[in-house]
Enzyme design. Structure first.
Site, PDB file in Angstrom:
ATOM      1  N   ASP A   1       6.068  -6.472   1.495  1.00 20.26           N
ATOM      2  CA  ASP A   1       7.300  -6.276   2.263  1.00 20.26           C
ATOM      3  C   ASP A   1       8.400  -7.180   1.721  1.00 20.26           C
ATOM      4  OD1 ASP A   1       6.044  -4.440   3.845  1.00 20.26           O
ATOM      5  OD2 ASP A   1       5.558  -5.879   5.442  1.00 20.26           O
TER       6      ASP A   1
ATOM      7  N   TYR B   1      -3.147  -3.575   5.650  1.00 14.13           N
ATOM      8  CA  TYR B   1      -1.874  -4.004   6.244  1.00 14.13           C
ATOM      9  C   TYR B   1      -2.116  -5.346   6.959  1.00 14.13           C
ATOM     10  CZ  TYR B   1       0.022   0.659   5.365  1.00 14.13           C
ATOM     11  OH  TYR B   1       0.470   1.815   4.763  1.00 14.13           O
TER      12      TYR B   1
ATOM     13  N   TYR C   1      -4.464 -13.655   0.831  1.00 13.98           N
ATOM     14  CA  TYR C   1      -3.189 -13.869   1.516  1.00 13.98           C
ATOM     15  C   TYR C   1      -3.255 -15.166   2.317  1.00 13.98           C
ATOM     16  CZ  TYR C   1      -2.588  -8.862   0.687  1.00 13.98           C
ATOM     17  OH  TYR C   1      -2.499  -7.626   0.109  1.00 13.98           O
TER      18      TYR C   1
END
Length: 498
Positions: free
Chosen positions: A340, A483, A410
């Site tokens: 994003d 996601y 992440y």
């Protein structure tokens, strides 16, 4: 000529007759399997060939000869392609006998220099109008009709030994191009395309073919419903479709029906084909890894309601430097996944490829390094790239295949409404290969299909943020395509478990 005549020629009076109906010398040699004997002879003209006939055939001696007519007609088969003429506004102007092919190759060479291509070889593509094949078939059938009962005539003579007009032109022009350009002809990413068209003859031939009216109505209906087309596009598309239709129709027509539809022999041609010279280089691929250091830079250009989102995009930053050196007609940016706009890409970076179309110059290793240095030394420090290099197109396929198989790590800063206990932290840290189900997130439903996706959370580690009881730093390793934001907050129940 002596060797060619001895090799496979019919009686010379038949050759003389072909000249009289408008067939050029090179097409005669081609049709009787003797093209290779004479393709290098630059002075192979009708008058030169007729002199040969006079020496060897008494019927060609004395008196006026129809094959030496003074009109400026082109070959009724190849439309002047094998004996090139230049169609200018003032009329049809033949090239000098010795340099007809060389003038075309000189035009190609000048166009390459004008476009700024740097080449180390070339492949040659030739496109001819379908009417060339139709007229050649008409001449064959005419010869069969006129000489089929004679002993020398063999029905298979044409079909088995004939070199196509396209291959004949390639044999003529490739050596001259090699000499002009100083590089070799063969399988090469740089393609020279010679496109010959003859609008009048193609449209006339198309009108003679059966079932054309139905196709015409369908084409008009389709074109009428497509408001995006312009007149130039329409003309090119119509002619391309017409040639494709003619080729397909001719294949399905038997000889008897062909003779009833078309004039034998075909009419002499006064106007040569129109030649368009164009060039195309196969795409090049420059790949590496990018790091995105800004939370206000999207991966690709993002515009909503004519308003730009973010300061810039990774795609544009890399493209600007690559295209300045390679000088391509366009580009396509490919990446192994995406993040994003407000998410940074750190670590070793995300693999990417930039596909550059029809480049004028293939960047050297030094130029590739210059591209990397320019991006990495930018004052804005939005993007950094690593391991930039020229790669082949197989890497693109491997990158796409690897997207779903890779694991990605992440780090997420999270907030909870109530503090987590040590037991909660322990439960999170022992999770291993947990399967989750994610529906398409609400935030991307406007551009993604509503699907249910199964993903794997391979492991997680969580730690408290010093000085706060509600903020935590979550480290996690997941299957590519997960996601992450939605896994953390649940997306109103669209991700389970959460």
């Amino acid at each position: 000529l002596e060797r060619a005549a001895a090799a496979s020629f019919p009686p010379l009076h038949a050759v003389h007759h072909l000249l009289s109906v408008g067939v050029c010398v090179r097409c005669i040699f081609r049709m009787f399997g003797a093209f290779s004997h004479a393709c290098s002879c630059a002075s192979l003209t009708v008058s030169f060939f007729h002199s040969f006939l006079e020496e060897h055939d008494d019927s060609a001696k004395g008196g006026p000869c129809s094959c030496l007519s003074t009109d400026e007609s082109c070959c009724s088969i190849c439309f002047g392609i094998l004996l090139p003429t230049c169609h200018q506004d003032e009329g049809v102007v033949p090239f000098d006998d010795i340099s007809r092919i060389d003038i075309i190759t000189s035009m190609v060479s000048q166009a390459i220099q004008r476009e700024g291509y740097q080449i180390d070889g070339f492949s040659l593509e030739i496109s001819l109008p379908a009417v060339v094949a139709a007229n050649e078939r008409a001449i064959r059938l005419y010869m069969k009709e006129k000489y089929g009962s004679e002993n020398w005539f063999k029905d298979e003579m044409f079909s088995q030994q004939t070199m196509s007009a396209k291959e004949g032109l390639r044999l003529l022009i490739a050596p001259s191009l090699e000499k002009q350009l100083g590089v070799k002809h063969g399988n090469n990413s740089f393609r020279i395309r010679l496109t010959y068209t003859h609008d009048d003859a193609s449209l006339k031939l198309k009108s003679l073919l059966p079932n054309d009216s139905n196709r015409k109505r369908k084409a008009e209906s389709r074109e009428g419903n497509d408001t995006r087309r312009n007149s130039t596009y329409d003309d090119k598309q119509t002619l391309s479709e017409a040639d494709s239709f003619i080729h397909k129709s001719l294949e399905g027509i038997q000889d008897k029906e062909f003779c009833s539809l078309f004039k034998l022999p075909p009419e002499k041609v006064s106007k040569p084909c129109h030649l368009v010279i164009s060039f195309l280089r196969s795409p090049i691929y420059i790949g590496g890894r990018y790091l995105k250091l800004s939370r206000n830079v999207s991966q690709s250009c993002w515009i909503i309601d004519d308003e730009r989102m973010g300061e810039a995009s990774v795609e544009e930053i890399i493209k600007e430097s690559v295209c300045a050196i390679s000088r391509g007609d366009g580009y396509k940016f490919h990446a192994a996944g995406r993040e994003d706009i407000d998410v940074r890409m750190l670590g070793s970076g995300r693999p990417f490829l930039i596909e550059v179309l029809n480049v004028r110059s293939i960047p050297s290793a030094i130029e590739i390094q210059q591209i990397s240095d320019k991006i990495n030394s930018s004052e804005k420090k939005h993007v950094r790239i690593r391991n930039l290099k020229l790669v082949d197109n197989e890497i693109w396929a491997m990158m796409r295949e690897g997207e779903a198989e890779k694991q990605k790590q992440y780090a997420a800063l999270i907030w909870t409404s109530s503090p987590l206990t040590d037991d909660d932290l322990q439960k999170i840290s022992v999770i291993n290969d947990m399967e989750i189900v994610q529906n398409t997130p609400i935030r991307v439903l406007h551009r993604r299909s509503p699907l249910e996706r199964k993903r794997i959370i391979h492991w997680m580690e969580i730690e408290k943020v010093e000085g706060s009881s509600n903020y935590y730093l979550l480290h996690l390793c997941t299957q590519a395509g997960t996601y992450i934001k939605e896994f953390v907050h649940g997306d109103l129940g669209r991700t389970n478990p959460r």
